[in-house]
Design an enzyme around this catalytic site. Structure first.
Site, PDB file in Angstrom:
ATOM      1  N   GLY B 148       0.832  -1.188   0.000  1.00 37.88           N
ATOM      2  CA  GLY B 148       0.000   0.000   0.000  1.00 37.88           C
ATOM      3  C   GLY B 148       0.872   1.245   0.000  1.00 37.88           C
ATOM      4  N   CYS B 149       0.253   2.376  -0.323  1.00 37.61           N
ATOM      5  CA  CYS B 149       1.022   3.625  -0.433  1.00 37.61           C
ATOM      6  C   CYS B 149       1.512   4.083   0.940  1.00 37.61           C
ATOM      7  CB  CYS B 149       0.182   4.705  -1.111  1.00 37.61           C
ATOM      8  SG  CYS B 149      -1.486   4.887  -0.458  1.00 37.61           S
ATOM      9  N   TYR B 150       0.592   4.220   1.893  1.00 36.52           N
ATOM     10  CA  TYR B 150       1.021   4.628   3.236  1.00 36.52           C
ATOM     11  C   TYR B 150       2.047   3.649   3.811  1.00 36.52           C
ATOM     12  CZ  TYR B 150      -2.934   7.993   3.676  1.00 36.52           C
ATOM     13  OH  TYR B 150      -3.809   9.040   3.536  1.00 36.52           O
ATOM     14  N   THR B 152       4.277   1.874   2.494  1.00 43.83           N
ATOM     15  CA  THR B 152       5.620   2.059   1.933  1.00 43.83           C
ATOM     16  C   THR B 152       6.380   3.136   2.693  1.00 43.83           C
ATOM     17  OG1 THR B 152       4.932   1.325  -0.273  1.00 43.83           O
ATOM     18  CG2 THR B 152       6.879   2.742  -0.164  1.00 43.83           C
ATOM     19  N   GLN B 311       6.619  10.826  -1.053  1.00 50.33           N
ATOM     20  CA  GLN B 311       6.657  10.061  -2.293  1.00 50.33           C
ATOM     21  C   GLN B 311       5.462  10.488  -3.144  1.00 50.33           C
ATOM     22  OE1 GLN B 311       5.952   5.850  -1.410  1.00 50.33           O
ATOM     23  NE2 GLN B 311       3.824   6.199  -0.878  1.00 50.33           N
TER      24      GLN B 311
END
Lengths: 345, 345, 345, 345
Positions: B148-150, B152, B311
């Protein structure tokens, strides 16, 4: 106190009406309907109204709209005309913010909105709610067709010129730009933040519903046949509308005389501000207020006159104008409850 | 050339995959499926791809995904696990950008995603696709659960500290902020331009699906039990993610040593940039690129260490990371096709 | 009518004061000074005020500030303390929106603002203008140090907890986010549209001037020594502030009791709204109004309590709060002229 | 490898050149000058370039620009013409992104830019750098005057029509809208986030420097005298330009023939995309790329033709076009280093 009902208060024009009415000294909101949100406190949907609007939405059958003095329709096209006859019979005045009572020509209505008009007699009686051009009729009206947002800017921008007969009515161009709230509060991909932000585009260039309404009204201002090119664009901002109007002068006239023409036309208007010649009005100078501002330009002192017009599309372009009409209909001061100073920055 | 298929290319991670693959020198897009958009040229939905992606969407039955070397799933949770076993049997590798292969604990999966896991054996084999922490396993994987984005940002931010055993693992706070594209391309009121613009709010504070995934991974980095407070917020910007991480140091350590710890950890990483101590990384410094940037702060040289991580949520937080995994799985240079310079301004 | 003067009305807190005062029923703006803009009509700089504020800026020597009942300083730090002694001597009350009268500790003032304090006796008399915590003192004050924007949210968010002695005062974290107008109306690269838009970053993490002010005030609420980690961030929106506060509970207490603690503390406050437990307040729900909204969260019912606080940084965070103080100082209704309904959308 | 120098790389066109050159396979940045930032690593000013551009700014006297093959000027007007003669003498080619070599008429130059032209002989030799209309001359040029952003859209939009002689050249209207980055990276109040965000306005309607440049070029396309009304507007977005062009058809012609006229004109152009008749191009469909997109509309099939043109003002409108010229001047593929896929969303 005027007892006010709102049908369909979940959209942006609805919540804007609520914001205005929450501090209107002569009006009291008594009912707000929404079939889908029956029972939901208005402030649960719009936390900005916590402590300011104590009402809950109620389904239309429970709300006693017939007890209101006036009912605003902030609904999709077609709803107002279905309910207006009964309200009128009960002595309730009606202000429709959609298009049901804007176009006098029922054939045009059916062509552009895809549904037949169900109460042409009421339509015949209805008054087009642009106070600056139609004040006396509004005062005695029972039914108001509140103007579209774009048409308000185009009419007030072209009116002094068409009235004076000094431009070519067959060659009008309106290059207009609207904030995204003009598209309403609908779950549609195209108006998502990630689609509309940091982006600019034209839309509906092939034909927009505000054309027939505007042409019908502009045609009243002059004898010559009106032809209008209208190009709407979507601006990545919430509120605000900017119309850049182009007209060809047909007479020798000085810039001073042009400026004076506009200033004298709108001298007594509280909500129309004619700025100095050559100004660049900003949409934010009207944000949250009922003001509309106009400025004139004439590149190289040639035959093309540019009229810049800005307003808040939810206020003078919708809910503010509707309340302005209500004030007139009930003999109040025209700016009653409409004294918001624009929010800047 | 690697033959690539995409399932569900109509969302934002899908179109971002398309943007990357359009210039990837070693990969060729051979199929993209969408049940709803069967036959529609991809460039008709995304004009940004006109002349760059000649394919049309095709319904899953028509697309010969079995002929691909690798298939990306840019779909809602649940789709990948339904199709992966057949693809694996056909010798196709799978990279899922949703959550089907992220959580090893099937009970947790079912609890947070509300559906049972249909192929626990594949899940058992699947590799968590965070190259900086899991490179060797990714190289030989057949199935990748793309992070997932968070998660990472949280993992790469906390990793050096947990690994070194110098912070209190039971007292981690992640105050995270995401651009709106993280919510996907769905027709929902809450992410309309007029709702999300000029606004800021927290959401899902009571519990977010990225918590179990992150905790499961952080727990691998240290012996002590991990406890994480995670507070996501929505920022009125399209792309970009900023995580502000708070950790309590449990050892005496100089700022220089802390900085050196991070720099040495990520020295050989092409997509992790440790900025000078005390920097304020901006999300836009990663826009459109696969870079993630980190900076350390220590207010008043006290026990609280702040790790700032930024990011592009659609790149290192999703599609870029997925392609980074693909590169590893196929023996390519890790940055192949991922050399975009961030778009600033 | 209270005669009001404004020193330095060209910035955002200045124009916000003008917006409020333009409709304040008990106050009349009689002078507004600006050395640089002497003679310029206010409405020429801020077209939003056309027809609403008829005054022009005048240089300080021409403006008869001594004839005012109260003077607001919307100036850079250092200006108010230079002029306040003379105004006091003339019987004029002073409300400073900058930091000259916020910090009681002159050494701290000098350290953080880089200039010595020129009137420590006035500072000694000055009252910190946070009405919810300091109402009685404000009523009889001659000089007000109006709180900073961030400190307002941190104090009102932590106050019930510190007062009740149920959190660890030495372990407070405030992760705060502000709209760009908080940086003022200064020609600086970092706050250009093309720099700040579609971007998110932390700033001044190493130390921000609002820390000493906040700690000085928080320390009054409890006996234990206060330690505060404060991380400000810049949000791409014009107005709005969102503080995410983290505190460690030191007692067993139910969520209901926590909610009741906040509700009872602020029950009689017109400008503090305690939302239902678990709400996610949005900054826009306060836009253009003097409201501050609070909501509590407790992830996994653990020891960490999260307090979310939102306000309009130019209103409750600056000009609105200053007028709230003025109302108290002159015996008016506290909400006089401050009844704006938030502008949403 | 072509050795490239940049004079004045601290602005937005400068950093955009850097972004392009960082991945250009045939060009190597060897010097970048800035008097003010001498010694500062480029990546310290633009963290997006960390690890991608290893150079530091150097003062002009230290940078050996004479050793370059080509020098780009991304400077204010007047700088390029002061340095170009010496560079030419040293065998260095020059591409000026400002206006020094755009206008052939030196009187016009002096009138609009307020300074005399210091090297009219170089100006005489200089080539206007719009590849689609001037490709052969660019190939052999030593000095390029890179077109303005607005003029690029107006020329490519009107060109097929003027060339074919089917519109009234004396009645052209260009209603244009630009993102804020077009105003450059200057510390000015008017382009602050809090001023430009959530706002829309026209500017410089009385006269903009891009008018004489555009008229000079349009006049080359037809025998009849060109008259152009140009109205620029500022859009709250970072990048992107949208020109809405209005022309009056002077001949009977079908929409199909109009479409075919545009398609055949630009059939072989890699950076001009003629979309299907009636399309609404979005600026974001070009974001970060060198593409320009065009679509035609003809309301009610009347005499007014509308040409919609979009581009990224920093790419096709500035730096991308400059690199396109460089490619032609050095015999490279025209799209070398310019294959960026637009960033969407």
């Amino acid at each position: 106190m005027i007892k006010v009902g709102i049908v369909g208060g979940t959209g942006y024009t609805g919540v804007e009406l609520l914001r205005i009415l929450a501090t209107h000294p002569e009006a009291q909101l008594t009912a707000i309907t929404s079939r889908k949100e029956d029972g939901l406190p208005v402030a649960d949907m719009y936390p900005s109204l916590r402590g300011r609007v104590p009402l809950a939405f109620s389904s239309p059958d429970k709300a006693n709209l017939n007890d209101c003095d006036v009912v605003f329709f902030a609904t999709p096209h077609g709803v107002a005309m279905a309910q207006t006859p009964e309200l009128l019979a009960a002595g309730v005045k009606v202000i429709d913010l959609a298009a049901d009572f804007r176009l006098k020509d029922v054939a045009q209505f059916q062509q552009w909105y895809g549904i037949p008009h169900t109460c042409p007699d009421v339509l015949h009686e209805a008054v087009y709610g642009l106070p600056e051009l139609n004040r006396e009729a509004i005062k005695s009206a029972r039914v108001i067709g509140n103007p579209g947002c774009y048409p308000t800017t185009m009419q007030l921008g072209f009116y002094p010129l068409l009235k004076a007969g000094i431009i070519d009515a067959s060659n009008l161009i309106a290059d207009c730009k609207s904030g995204v709230s003009g598209a309403g509060r609908k779950a549609e991909i195209g108006i998502l933040f990630s689609e509309a932000s940091d982006n600019f585009k034209a839309y509906a260039v092939a034909g927009h519903r505000h054309v027939p309404e505007t042409v019908e009204q502009l045609q009243k201002m002059c004898a010559a046949p009106v032809n209008l090119i209208f190009t709407p664009h979507l601006v990545p901002m919430i509120r605000g509308m900017h119309s850049t109007l182009y007209a060809k002068l047909t007479t020798e006239i000085s810039n001073e005389a042009l400026q004076e023409l506009f200033e004298s036309t709108y001298r007594d208007e509280q909500f129309v501000d004619v700025m100095p010649f050559g100004s660049h009005p900003e949409t934010r100078s009207t944000r949250g207020s009922n003001m509309l501002r106009i400025a004139l330009h004439r590149p190289a002192n040639g035959a093309t006159l540019i009229v810049l017009v800005v307003q808040d599309n939810l206020m003078k372009g919708a809910a503010g104008q509707a309340v302005q009409c209500m004030n007139l209909m009930f003999g109040l001061q025209e700016n009653c409850g409409l004294t918001h100073v624009p929010l800047l920055p």
